[in-house]
Scaffold this active site. Structure first.
Site, PDB file in Angstrom:
ATOM      1  N   CYS A 187      35.172  -4.334 -40.182  1.00  0.00           N
ATOM      2  CA  CYS A 187      33.849  -4.205 -40.478  1.00  0.00           C
ATOM      3  C   CYS A 187      33.767  -4.678 -42.244  1.00  0.00           C
ATOM      4  O   CYS A 187      34.480  -3.885 -42.753  1.00  0.00           O
ATOM      5  CB  CYS A 187      33.232  -3.242 -39.992  1.00  0.00           C
ATOM      6  SG  CYS A 187      31.491  -3.198 -40.499  1.00  0.00           S
TER       7      CYS A 187
ATOM      8  N   HIS B 196      29.404  -4.974 -31.409  1.00  0.00           N
ATOM      9  CA  HIS B 196      29.610  -4.539 -32.857  1.00  0.00           C
ATOM     10  C   HIS B 196      28.434  -4.593 -33.736  1.00  0.00           C
ATOM     11  O   HIS B 196      28.042  -3.598 -34.270  1.00  0.00           O
ATOM     12  CB  HIS B 196      31.041  -5.175 -33.382  1.00  0.00           C
ATOM     13  CG  HIS B 196      31.129  -4.808 -34.602  1.00  0.00           C
ATOM     14  ND1 HIS B 196      32.553  -4.132 -35.115  1.00  0.00           N
ATOM     15  CD2 HIS B 196      30.490  -4.680 -35.798  1.00  0.00           C
ATOM     16  CE1 HIS B 196      32.401  -3.908 -36.308  1.00  0.00           C
ATOM     17  NE2 HIS B 196      31.362  -4.338 -36.934  1.00  0.00           N
ATOM     18  N   GLU B 197      27.940  -5.758 -33.406  1.00  0.00           N
ATOM     19  CA  GLU B 197      26.585  -6.007 -34.445  1.00  0.00           C
ATOM     20  C   GLU B 197      25.469  -5.273 -34.025  1.00  0.00           C
ATOM     21  O   GLU B 197      24.544  -4.418 -34.946  1.00  0.00           O
ATOM     22  CB  GLU B 197      26.345  -7.546 -34.458  1.00  0.00           C
ATOM     23  CG  GLU B 197      27.562  -8.196 -35.153  1.00  0.00           C
ATOM     24  CD  GLU B 197      28.208  -7.683 -36.431  1.00  0.00           C
ATOM     25  OE1 GLU B 197      27.213  -7.178 -37.224  1.00  0.00           O
ATOM     26  OE2 GLU B 197      29.066  -8.054 -36.855  1.00  0.00           O
TER      27      GLU B 197
ATOM     28  N   HIS C 104      25.275  -1.702 -35.203  1.00  0.00           N
ATOM     29  CA  HIS C 104      24.693  -1.489 -36.491  1.00  0.00           C
ATOM     30  C   HIS C 104      23.646  -1.257 -36.624  1.00  0.00           C
ATOM     31  O   HIS C 104      23.076  -0.392 -37.453  1.00  0.00           O
ATOM     32  CB  HIS C 104      25.132  -2.788 -37.425  1.00  0.00           C
ATOM     33  CG  HIS C 104      26.544  -2.593 -38.019  1.00  0.00           C
ATOM     34  ND1 HIS C 104      27.091  -1.886 -38.715  1.00  0.00           N
ATOM     35  CD2 HIS C 104      27.234  -3.983 -37.839  1.00  0.00           C
ATOM     36  CE1 HIS C 104      28.224  -2.344 -39.336  1.00  0.00           C
ATOM     37  NE2 HIS C 104      28.509  -3.278 -38.449  1.00  0.00           N
TER      38      HIS C 104
HETATM   39 ZN   LIG Z   1      30.444  -4.123 -38.775  1.00  0.00          ZN
END
Ligand SMILES: [Zn+2]
Length: 193
Positions: A120, A164-165, A168
């Protein structure tokens, strides 16, 4: 001035900054010019990071996605760019999603992990271990590139990148999902990609 427009590490917020753990806010549509600039920065950053000519010194790490909280804006936006080669035709294809207010509306029970773990841009130095995520997801949101509401079914690596995004936007980081005691513990049912 021009220097500020070239994507660089100074744009990034790292995991030692508390706002990276905040929940992001919905984005009003149509986009304000300010929010349009945020999306454009996300797109520029990822495209630049993957461009071997422009980023030949690897001043930034090549990335397949970037979410707005990572550049200091806690709003629901991210951009994904994956280059892939079609197994049958051998042709290179590019998968791009510039998502606004995305929501995961379906997830498979089947889990999958990337063999080498994840990385990341907001985490300096990779944290090792399997990051179990759904193998298949259905995601709905507004795609800035298509300028319309979309519903996408993503599988395998693309689904991993989406999750993953997406996390966030919830203030979560990939290493939250790594088994603390045994990072490379493999559960037999997992698909390893
Ligand atoms: Zn990330």
């Amino acid at each position: 001035m021009l220097q500020n427009k070239i994507p660089n590490k100074d744009w990034l917020v790292f995991d030692d900054t508390p706002s990276i753990r905040d929940t992001s806010n919905d984005v009003a549509l149509p986009l304000s010019s300010e929010n349009e600039l945020v999306m454009q920065k996300l797109i520029d950053f990822v495209r630049y990071s993957q461009n071997p000519q422009k980023n030949h010194q690897q001043t930034i790490r090549p990335a397949v996605g970037l979410a707005a909280p990572q550049i200091g804006d806690n709003i629901k936006m991210y951009y994904i760019r994956i280059e892939d080669t079609d197994n049958e035709t051998g042709l290179k294809q590019v998968i791009e999603h510039a998502m606004i207010n995305p929501v995961i509306i379906g997830k498979s029970a089947q889990l999958a992990c990337i063999e080498e773990g994840e990385g990341c841009l907001s985490v300096d130095g990779d944290k090792e271990g399997f990051v179990p995520r759904s193998f298949r997801i259905i995601i709905s949101g507004y795609d800035y590139l298509k300028q319309q509401q979309v519903t996408i079914t993503a599988r395998s690596y693309e689904a991993i990148v989406f999750q993953h995004e997406q996390e966030h936007l919830e203030g979560k980081l990939y290493y939250d999902l790594i088994n603390k005691k045994n990072p490379w513990l493999k559960i037999p049912d997992w698909i390893i990609l």
